[in-house]
Write a protein that holds these residues in place. Structure first.
Motif, PDB file in Angstrom:
ATOM      1  N   ASP A 185       0.887  -1.180   0.000  1.00 41.64           N
ATOM      2  CA  ASP A 185       0.000   0.000   0.000  1.00 41.64           C
ATOM      3  C   ASP A 185       0.914   1.215   0.000  1.00 41.64           C
ATOM      4  OD1 ASP A 185       0.849   0.351   2.696  1.00 41.64           O
ATOM      5  OD2 ASP A 185      -0.727  -1.036   3.348  1.00 41.64           O
ATOM      6  N   GLU A 186       0.391   2.374   0.293  1.00 39.15           N
ATOM      7  CA  GLU A 186       1.199   3.597   0.244  1.00 39.15           C
ATOM      8  C   GLU A 186       2.304   3.609   1.291  1.00 39.15           C
ATOM      9  OE1 GLU A 186      -1.192   7.050   0.522  1.00 39.15           O
ATOM     10  OE2 GLU A 186      -2.225   6.703  -1.395  1.00 39.15           O
ATOM     11  N   ASP A 187       2.102   2.896   2.404  1.00 38.12           N
ATOM     12  CA  ASP A 187       3.082   2.926   3.482  1.00 38.12           C
ATOM     13  C   ASP A 187       4.008   1.714   3.527  1.00 38.12           C
ATOM     14  OD1 ASP A 187       2.226   5.367   4.414  1.00 38.12           O
ATOM     15  OD2 ASP A 187       0.675   4.470   5.707  1.00 38.12           O
ATOM     16  N   ASN A 188       3.488   0.572   3.123  1.00 40.70           N
ATOM     17  CA  ASN A 188       4.208  -0.683   3.367  1.00 40.70           C
ATOM     18  C   ASN A 188       4.850  -1.266   2.084  1.00 40.70           C
ATOM     19  OD1 ASN A 188       3.648  -1.079   6.225  1.00 40.70           O
ATOM     20  ND2 ASN A 188       1.502  -1.246   5.561  1.00 40.70           N
ATOM     21  N   LEU A 189       6.107  -1.747   2.254  1.00 38.26           N
ATOM     22  CA  LEU A 189       6.861  -2.393   1.182  1.00 38.26           C
ATOM     23  C   LEU A 189       7.221  -3.803   1.625  1.00 38.26           C
ATOM     24  CD1 LEU A 189       8.653  -2.299  -1.486  1.00 38.26           C
ATOM     25  CD2 LEU A 189      10.529  -1.601   0.035  1.00 38.26           C
TER      26      LEU A 189
ATOM     27  N   VAL B 167      -0.621  -9.279   6.414  1.00 35.39           N
ATOM     28  CA  VAL B 167       0.663  -8.587   6.275  1.00 35.39           C
ATOM     29  C   VAL B 167       1.633  -8.932   7.391  1.00 35.39           C
ATOM     30  CG1 VAL B 167      -0.290  -6.675   4.937  1.00 35.39           C
ATOM     31  CG2 VAL B 167      -0.223  -6.540   7.453  1.00 35.39           C
ATOM     32  N   ASN B 168       1.183  -9.722   8.363  1.00 33.48           N
ATOM     33  CA  ASN B 168       2.056 -10.136   9.454  1.00 33.48           C
ATOM     34  C   ASN B 168       3.022 -11.192   8.917  1.00 33.48           C
ATOM     35  OD1 ASN B 168       3.209 -11.454  11.689  1.00 33.48           O
ATOM     36  ND2 ASN B 168       1.490 -10.889  12.982  1.00 33.48           N
ATOM     37  N   PRO B 169       4.347 -10.934   8.863  1.00 35.78           N
ATOM     38  CA  PRO B 169       5.292 -11.867   8.254  1.00 35.78           C
ATOM     39  C   PRO B 169       5.274 -13.248   8.873  1.00 35.78           C
ATOM     40  CG  PRO B 169       6.337  -9.731   8.519  1.00 35.78           C
ATOM     41  CD  PRO B 169       5.023  -9.649   9.248  1.00 35.78           C
ATOM     42  N   SER B 170       5.176 -13.329  10.208  1.00 39.68           N
ATOM     43  CA  SER B 170       5.225 -14.647  10.854  1.00 39.68           C
ATOM     44  C   SER B 170       4.004 -15.480  10.496  1.00 39.68           C
ATOM     45  CB  SER B 170       5.339 -14.499  12.373  1.00 39.68           C
ATOM     46  OG  SER B 170       4.204 -13.848  12.898  1.00 39.68           O
ATOM     47  N   LYS B 171       2.836 -14.830  10.427  1.00 40.00           N
ATOM     48  CA  LYS B 171       1.622 -15.569  10.059  1.00 40.00           C
ATOM     49  C   LYS B 171       1.662 -16.007   8.602  1.00 40.00           C
ATOM     50  CE  LYS B 171      -1.497 -13.619  13.524  1.00 40.00           C
ATOM     51  NZ  LYS B 171      -2.766 -12.907  13.759  1.00 40.00           N
TER      52      LYS B 171
ATOM     53  N   TRP C  94      13.349 -15.406   3.909  1.00 38.05           N
ATOM     54  CA  TRP C  94      13.306 -14.232   4.807  1.00 38.05           C
ATOM     55  C   TRP C  94      12.295 -13.268   4.230  1.00 38.05           C
ATOM     56  CZ3 TRP C  94      13.837  -8.978   4.724  1.00 38.05           C
ATOM     57  CH2 TRP C  94      14.114  -8.331   5.946  1.00 38.05           C
ATOM     58  N   LEU C  95      11.298 -12.904   5.060  1.00 34.99           N
ATOM     59  CA  LEU C  95      10.214 -12.014   4.626  1.00 34.99           C
ATOM     60  C   LEU C  95      10.156 -10.804   5.542  1.00 34.99           C
ATOM     61  CD1 LEU C  95       7.605 -11.324   3.010  1.00 34.99           C
ATOM     62  CD2 LEU C  95       6.350 -12.784   4.631  1.00 34.99           C
ATOM     63  N   GLY C  96      10.185  -9.629   4.941  1.00 35.69           N
ATOM     64  CA  GLY C  96      10.102  -8.402   5.730  1.00 35.69           C
ATOM     65  C   GLY C  96       9.090  -7.424   5.143  1.00 35.69           C
ATOM     66  N   VAL C  97       8.487  -6.620   6.022  1.00 34.66           N
ATOM     67  CA  VAL C  97       7.570  -5.562   5.589  1.00 34.66           C
ATOM     68  C   VAL C  97       8.078  -4.257   6.180  1.00 34.66           C
ATOM     69  CG1 VAL C  97       5.224  -4.672   5.657  1.00 34.66           C
ATOM     70  CG2 VAL C  97       5.607  -7.148   5.439  1.00 34.66           C
ATOM     71  N   TYR C  98       8.453  -3.324   5.312  1.00 32.86           N
ATOM     72  CA  TYR C  98       8.989  -2.018   5.762  1.00 32.86           C
ATOM     73  C   TYR C  98       7.889  -0.973   5.694  1.00 32.86           C
ATOM     74  CZ  TYR C  98      11.497   2.393   5.751  1.00 32.86           C
ATOM     75  OH  TYR C  98      11.910   3.681   6.032  1.00 32.86           O
ATOM     76  N   ASN C  99       7.715  -0.246   6.812  1.00 32.60           N
ATOM     77  CA  ASN C  99       6.728   0.846   6.887  1.00 32.60           C
ATOM     78  C   ASN C  99       7.467   2.164   6.842  1.00 32.60           C
ATOM     79  OD1 ASN C  99       4.988   2.940   8.392  1.00 32.60           O
ATOM     80  ND2 ASN C  99       3.538   1.259   8.020  1.00 32.60           N
ATOM     81  N   LYS C 100       7.265   2.909   5.759  1.00 34.40           N
ATOM     82  CA  LYS C 100       8.024   4.147   5.589  1.00 34.40           C
ATOM     83  C   LYS C 100       7.603   5.234   6.556  1.00 34.40           C
ATOM     84  CE  LYS C 100       5.092   6.196   1.983  1.00 34.40           C
ATOM     85  NZ  LYS C 100       5.033   6.721   0.597  1.00 34.40           N
TER      86      LYS C 100
ATOM     87  N   THR D 125       9.349  -5.004   9.926  1.00 40.01           N
ATOM     88  CA  THR D 125       8.946  -6.205  10.646  1.00 40.01           C
ATOM     89  C   THR D 125       9.288  -7.397   9.763  1.00 40.01           C
ATOM     90  OG1 THR D 125       7.116  -4.987  11.653  1.00 40.01           O
ATOM     91  CG2 THR D 125       7.048  -7.389  11.772  1.00 40.01           C
ATOM     92  N   PHE D 126       9.959  -8.393  10.318  1.00 39.58           N
ATOM     93  CA  PHE D 126      10.392  -9.509   9.485  1.00 39.58           C
ATOM     94  C   PHE D 126      10.289 -10.812  10.254  1.00 39.58           C
ATOM     95  CE2 PHE D 126      14.109  -7.773  11.617  1.00 39.58           C
ATOM     96  CZ  PHE D 126      14.732  -8.889  12.156  1.00 39.58           C
ATOM     97  N   SER D 127      10.295 -11.887   9.490  1.00 41.28           N
ATOM     98  CA  SER D 127      10.277 -13.236  10.064  1.00 41.28           C
ATOM     99  C   SER D 127      11.203 -14.107   9.206  1.00 41.28           C
ATOM    100  CB  SER D 127       8.862 -13.812  10.059  1.00 41.28           C
ATOM    101  OG  SER D 127       8.837 -15.045  10.755  1.00 41.28           O
ATOM    102  N   ASN D 128      11.892 -15.015   9.888  1.00 36.49           N
ATOM    103  CA  ASN D 128      12.921 -15.795   9.201  1.00 36.49           C
ATOM    104  C   ASN D 128      12.605 -17.285   9.255  1.00 36.49           C
ATOM    105  OD1 ASN D 128      15.351 -16.222   7.827  1.00 36.49           O
ATOM    106  ND2 ASN D 128      16.478 -16.604   9.729  1.00 36.49           N
TER     107      ASN D 128
END
Length: 633
Positions: free
Chosen positions: A444-448, A481-485, A507-513, A519-522
């Motif tokens: 979305d506009e905030d999350n990558l 959008v929760n990486p662990s879920k 490795w999955l991460g979500v960056y909030n600008k 937030t990431f989960s491995n």
């Protein structure tokens, strides 16, 4: 030295040596008395050197005849006839006869060539003895009572010396390439006309012998006979050589066998000549027989020739049998060389036909023929299978090329850059397709969302698992959008029907600008590199377990504030090895980023550094890298 000078000079010198040398050794004997080996030089000179050799031997004979006291007229006419007979040997050898295997330079390597050489020698010996006898009849009337004896002397001297010089000369010519090999004439020739001339020459020679033995001769008959035979002879010599000459430098098995045979004949002839020249033996025979000492030599030569025939005829029969039963099959088998080409089938139809006439023989040749036939068939079947495999490989390669393009199309092709961050990535499979992937896209506009994964194995299976994982993540992250879920749900799906027990690290991460947090989960992946306080370090994170092995595993979420740069990679980067089996390693990777001070994208500089380390060493693992940089306000 010019080749023509050699071809004239060698016969000339040999003629001087063997003509005058033996003349003085014999005590100055003429009219064919005693040993006259020089007459054999005529045949071998023409046979090996053609017209130039015939000319050289004729000139040499002329000088010798003048020294020996013959008249100018008989010397000139004798050398003209000698030239014609010498040149005739050359023309006869290169004639195209029925059933002749091939026309080669003078070689006594098979029974056909041996019989041809004998035939040429007999014809030339008869012509030489008869025509020279006619000349003596005309110019030296005192010799008329012994004309037949003179002809017999010359005939047997010609035959014996021609065999000796022929065997030696032909053997030397195959060791040292000094002979004259004709080129096929482009002129059209009337083969029938020359065949008739050849037959007429033999008929005229036979009629002359019959007439000479049946009636009392006079000068007119002798001159007529001499003119007729000479005219036919020189008319035949105008025949052009129209066949191509086969030149083979390699030595064949028949040639080795024939050489032994020739040496035996040569030995017997030389022994006969030495016996006929032994004065003690000559004296003993002269006392027993009512003939002169000079004729004893000829009689002994005739006796040796008769003994030689007793040996020669059966031996030639044995050689012919060996040729038919052994040599010809071997030569047939050798033809396979012309049919063998790399990566191609052997043209079996012609070869199998050649071998088929031997396959039923209950001998080693039959066994060899059957083996060759089986070998050809097995080889062709193998080549067909290889071609089918190559075709299948080409089809698979084409499909892999398509798969490569499909996999590459599923990865981001351009960096995402805005006022807040820039994100980019790179992936290179070790084979056509690989098990590594990376992805980034705005939720979305905030999350990558940024993700990187490394499937177990290589090639197509790993690529399939990677693409499935990439697609599932995109679907799951739309609603969660929760990486662990996301990893939890993804893991359970991958565990279903995983008969091959394949797995993937991720490795999955979500960056909030807005918050500046990621937030990431491995799931068992390498820890990322993070830059803080102007220095890179490895992030200490929960390792988790790989996806696809254990269902219902709870993956942990972790969160950090990202103020500068983040690098995520697969183990193909750190496991890159050089020719010394040294790995690029985590320390070298960390040092690179700490030493890289440019604001530019570090991906290509890093790849160049890895290439400089590995040189041209082959790599066996996929290499993938993802880079996220936060821009300063």
């Amino acid at each position: 030295m010019n080749d023509r000078v050699k071809q004239i000079g060698i016969p000339f010198i040999l003629m001087i040596i063997f003509n005058l040398g033996i003349f003085y050794l014999n005590g100055g004997q003429n009219f064919g008395e005693g040993l006259s080996p020089h007459v054999g030089i005529l045949l071998i000179s023409g046979l090996l050197f053609g017209s130039y050799g015939a000319l050289g031997s004729a000139i040499g004979t002329f000088l010798c005849d003048m020294v020996r006291g013959y008249s100018l007229a008989i010397s000139v006419l004798s050398e003209i006839i000698g030239f014609g007979i010498s040149y005739l040997a050359y023309k006869l050898w290169y004639g195209n006869y029925k059933n002749r295997p091939e026309i080669t330079k003078p070689k006594l390597n098979n029974t056909y060539n041996i019989l041809l050489f004998i035939g040429i020698t007999l014809i030339c010996a008869l012509l030489f003895s008869v025509l020279n006898g006619k000349l003596f009849y005309i110019f030296y009337p005192d010799t008329i009572p012994i004309t037949s004896l003179i002809e017999i002397r010359y005939f047997f001297n010609f035959i014996n010396s021609s065999f000796v010089f022929g065997i030696i000369g032909i053997w030397l010519s195959n060791k040292i390439n000094f002979i004259h090999i004709p080129k096929a004439s482009p002129k059209k020739t009337d083969e029938k006309l020359y065949r008739i001339l050849g037959i007429l020459l033999l008929i005229s020679l036979a009629l002359t012998l019959i007439i000479d033995s049946s009636i009392v001769l006079n000068s007119y008959i002798v001159v007529f006979e001499l003119i007729i035979i000479s005219l036919i002879l020189f008319a035949y010599l105008t025949k052009p050589i129209t066949s191509d000459i086969v030149v083979r430098n390699s030595k064949s098995i028949p040639e080795v066998i024939m050489n032994i045979f020739h040496l035996t004949i040569l030995f017997l002839i030389i022994i006969g000549i030495l016996m006929s020249y032994d004065h003690i033996l000559i004296t003993a025979v002269d006392n027993l027989l009512p003939i002169s000492a000079n004729e004893v030599m000829i009689s002994m030569m005739i006796l040796v020739d008769m003994l030689l025939l007793i040996f020669f005829i059966p031996s030639l029969g044995v050689l012919k049998y060996i040729e038919i039963k052994v040599i010809e099959p071997i030569l047939s088998f050798a033809k396979i060389e012309d049919f063998i080409h790399e990566n191609e089938k052997i043209e079996s139809e012609g070869l199998v036909n050649i071998y088929s006439k031997y396959v039923n023989e209950e001998s080693e040749i039959g066994t060899l023929a059957r083996s060759y036939t089986d070998l050809i068939n097995f080889n062709n079947t193998y080549i067909e299978n290889i071609h089918e495999i190559e075709g299948e490989k080409e089809r698979i390669k084409a499909e892999l090329d398509i798969a490569t393009r499909i996999q590459a199309a599923n990865l981001p092709t351009e960096a995402i850059e805005n006022d807040n961050y820039v994100v980019n990535g790179y992936s290179k499979p070790a084979k056509e397709v690989g098990g590594d992937f990376f992805d980034y896209y705005q939720l979305d506009e905030d999350n990558l969302a940024i993700v990187i994964g490394d499937a177990s194995g290589k090639g197509v299976p790993a690529a399939i698992l990677a693409m499935i994982t990439q697609v599932l993540i995109k679907q799951l992250i739309k609603s969660e959008v929760n990486p662990s879920k996301v990893l939890y749900l993804l893991n359970n799906q991958l565990c279903e029907n995983n008969s091959e027990t394949m797995f993937i690290t991720l490795w999955l991460g979500v960056y909030n600008k807005t918050t500046g947090k990621i937030t990431f989960s491995n799931a068992g992946h390498n820890p990322p590199l993070i830059k803080e306080n102007d220095k890179f370090r490895y992030l200490d994170i929960d390792s988790g377990i790989v996806l696809g092995i254990m269902e219902d595993f709870e993956y942990a979420n972790e969160e950090i504030t990202l103020t500068n740069e983040l690098v995520v990679y697969t183990d193909g980067i750190t496991d890159a090895n050089n020719n010394n089996n040294e790995m690029y390693g985590e320390d070298r990777l960390l040092n690179f980023f700490n030493e890289f001070k440019s604001d530019n994208d570090p991906i290509w500089p890093l790849l160049n550094d890895i290439h400089g380390f590995t040189q041209e060493a082959e790599q066996f693992d996929d290499m993938t890298l993802l880079y996220l940089k936060i821009k300063e306000d």
